[in-house]
Design an enzyme around this catalytic site. Structure first.
Site, PDB file in Angstrom:
ATOM      1  N   HIS A   1      -3.479   4.642  -3.232  1.00 15.51           N
ATOM      2  CA  HIS A   1      -2.479   4.511  -2.387  1.00 15.51           C
ATOM      3  C   HIS A   1      -1.448   5.831  -2.814  1.00 15.51           C
ATOM      4  CE1 HIS A   1      -3.066   0.096  -1.726  1.00 15.51           C
ATOM      5  NE2 HIS A   1      -2.855   0.555  -0.519  1.00 15.51           N
TER       6      HIS A   1
ATOM      7  N   HIS B   1      -3.991   9.530   1.463  1.00 10.00           N
ATOM      8  CA  HIS B   1      -4.104   8.084   1.840  1.00 10.00           C
ATOM      9  C   HIS B   1      -3.668   8.560   3.181  1.00 10.00           C
ATOM     10  CE1 HIS B   1      -4.265   3.890   3.338  1.00 10.00           C
ATOM     11  NE2 HIS B   1      -2.995   4.064   3.028  1.00 10.00           N
TER      12      HIS B   1
ATOM     13  N   HIS C   1       4.065   5.192   6.178  1.00  7.98           N
ATOM     14  CA  HIS C   1       3.833   3.813   5.568  1.00  7.98           C
ATOM     15  C   HIS C   1       3.373   3.276   3.950  1.00  7.98           C
ATOM     16  CE1 HIS C   1      -0.524   4.664   4.986  1.00  7.98           C
ATOM     17  NE2 HIS C   1      -0.678   3.656   4.962  1.00  7.98           N
TER      18      HIS C   1
ATOM     19  N   ASP D   1      -4.454   2.833   9.526  1.00 13.80           N
ATOM     20  CA  ASP D   1      -4.134   2.593   8.000  1.00 13.80           C
ATOM     21  C   ASP D   1      -5.647   1.620   7.572  1.00 13.80           C
ATOM     22  OD1 ASP D   1      -2.589   2.017   5.558  1.00 13.80           O
ATOM     23  OD2 ASP D   1      -1.672   0.099   6.520  1.00 13.80           O
TER      24      ASP D   1
HETATM   25 ZN   LIG Z   1      -1.923   2.331   3.828  1.00 13.44          ZN
END
Ligand SMILES: [Zn+2]
Length: 490
Positions: free
Chosen positions: A244, A248, A284, A394
């Site tokens: 993360h 990403h 996000h 995602d």
């Molecule tokens: Zn993510």
């Protein structure tokens, strides 16, 4: 299974009569591996240089966990390409701006300009000194600890709930100067884009292109200097987690861009929809601590307390994004009218909260119902579509070619294993899919791709046309790849 032992590689440095030995521990990130290679080449990793690694047959190999161990007799060859052009180029541009401003400066401005030039000179000197110092320094040890946000309240004092945006001292921040060929632009619009070929500064340049290509700079009168400051603040607000992290963030945003272009839904979306999609994907996972919601709740971290155990991470990511946007220096939405801003904010928050997999079933059911008579003019239908596109993006790594996607699986497993180890050490419950003693890469992927990814993408394809060949087929190929891998390990 991800490699569980340290891999040793021998590397000959091109142009120097040296053979370096590099140990790659299983738990380090790709950036950390690259950093060690930069050290081996005796150059700083922020020098803007490109490292090119080839095997004894001359084939270029990616620097990362996929590297096979070798022998001293058959070392890899490491070449350094380029120099400090990127950093010095930026400084040069800044000096050009100062000079240009000086042409029209009033006497009152002259002192400011002088101060600016002195400060730039100092930065150049510091940069040179830094390069010399970093080149001489040994590679830093790899130490990973949970971030302060995920630390149990009882163990460490509570930290600030929301990270403040960094202060940017970039009065002379340059305008976007990346020049991309039409071929590169088309590649960035494609779902097969390889993120590993670009460093983080270059990704900021690609983000600028995406804003421009979607027409957002013109439509929302976005100041390009503010955009750059915003993107730098975003980059700095992502942590250096195995998975993360800022890369990403870029991959998710780029896949969103790839999906809306491939399906041509980009032509049906309004400017506000595109703004919502891009800011949602960018924000996000902001300040993700590398530990899941389950950990936050079980360890009663600050985030779990603040958000009452309700999607603590996703609430935090959205809050950090809007904290960055609340700073006048990084508020790229300053020229957006109030009602439009309020609509964008509402939907960005919905999209970011939709990335909590605990909400997966609920959102799938709602979108399935909407897809039966989907109407682009229905605000609720549109909002659900944007959430589904963000959710697809995602978890989209398997849409990319195997050599791009597979290192991401290993990064995610490393992040999971790290969490599971800490949970065991702290006496907290552990999930089998995060346990290094219970999970295999192939087993995890077969389940995830078959039961989560394909049903989500198939549902999305009920509204988004043209998904099969470029988007769903690579996912099915990946499922076959991991099924075969699973068979071999039985
Ligand atoms: Zn993510």
């Amino acid at each position: 299974m991800a490699t569980q032992s340290t891999t040793t590689v021998y590397v000959k440095i091109d142009g120097a009569n040296r053979l370096e030995t590099i140990d790659i521990p299983p738990n380090c990130t790709v950036d950390e591996i690259k950093s060690v290679f930069y050290s081996a080449a005796e150059i700083p990793d922020d020098s803007g240089c490109i490292l090119k690694l080839t095997d004894p047959t001359g084939v270029i190999v990616p620097i990362g966990h996929g590297l096979d161990g070798n022998t001293k007799d058959e070392p890899y060859l490491l070449k350094v390409i380029g120099d400090n052009l990127m950093n010095f180029g930026l400084m040069q541009s800044a000096l050009d701006e100062v000079t240009a401003s000086a042409q029209q400066a009033s006497p009152a401005d002259v002192q400011d300009l002088k101060t600016g030039i002195i400060s730039l000179k100092k930065k150049l000197e510091e940069m040179e000194a830094g390069i010399a110092k970093k080149a001489a320094a040994p590679p830093a040890a790899v130490v990973r600890t949970p971030s302060s946000f995920s630390a149990p309240v009882a163990v460490e004092p509570a930290s600030k709930p929301v990270r403040k945006p960094i202060t940017l001292n970039s009065h002379y921040t340059t305008k976007p100067k990346y020049i991309l060929t039409e071929e590169t632009k088309e590649y960035i619009r494609s779902p097969s884009f390889d993120n590993w070929a670009w460093d983080e500064n270059e990704l900021i340049g690609l983000f600028e292109f995406i804003f421009e290509d979607l027409g957002l700079i013109e439509e929302f009168k976005i100041d390009v200097v503010t955009l750059k400051k915003f993107l730098i603040a975003v980059k700095d607000s992502y942590n250096n987690n195995p998975f993360h992290n800022f890369k990403h963030c870029f991959c998710v945003s780029q896949m969103m861009f790839g999906i809306i272009n491939t399906t041509k839904v980009v032509e049906k979306l309004k400017p506000i929809d595109k703004l919502i999609l891009l800011l949602s994907t960018i924000g996000h996972d902001l300040d993700h601590p590398g530990f899941s919601n389950t950990y936050q709740i079980n360890a009663a971290t600050d985030l779990a307390i603040i958000y009452n155990d309700i999607s603590p991470l996703e609430n935090h990511h959205a809050a950090v994004l809007f904290t960055i946007l609340s700073n006048p220096e990084t508020n790229l939405l300053v020229n957006v009218p109030d009602p439009v801003y309020r609509d964008a904010r509402k939907n960005i928050i919905r999209c970011i909260l939709a990335t909590d997999m605990a909400k997966h079933g609920e959102i799938m059911a709602a979108f399935k119902k909407a897809s039966e008579n989907f109407n682009f003019d229905d605000a609720e239908h549109k909002s659900l579509l944007l959430q589904i596109i963000v959710k697809c993006s995602d978890i989209s790594n398997e849409v990319r070619p195997t050599e791009v996607a597979e290192p991401w699986v290993e990064s995610l497993l490393n992040e999971f294993f790290n969490q599971s180890d800490i949970e065991k050490a702290q006496g907290l419950p552990t999930a089998p899919f995060m346990d290094r003693d219970k999970v295999t890469k192939a087993g995890a992927q077969v389940g995830f791709i078959g039961y989560v990814m394909i049903p989500l993408y198939e549902l999305a394809s009920k509204v988004l046309p043209n998904m099969d060949e470029a988007i769903i087929k690579p996912i099915r190929d990946s499922l076959t790849y991991y099924k075969e891998m699973l068979e071999k390990t039985k």
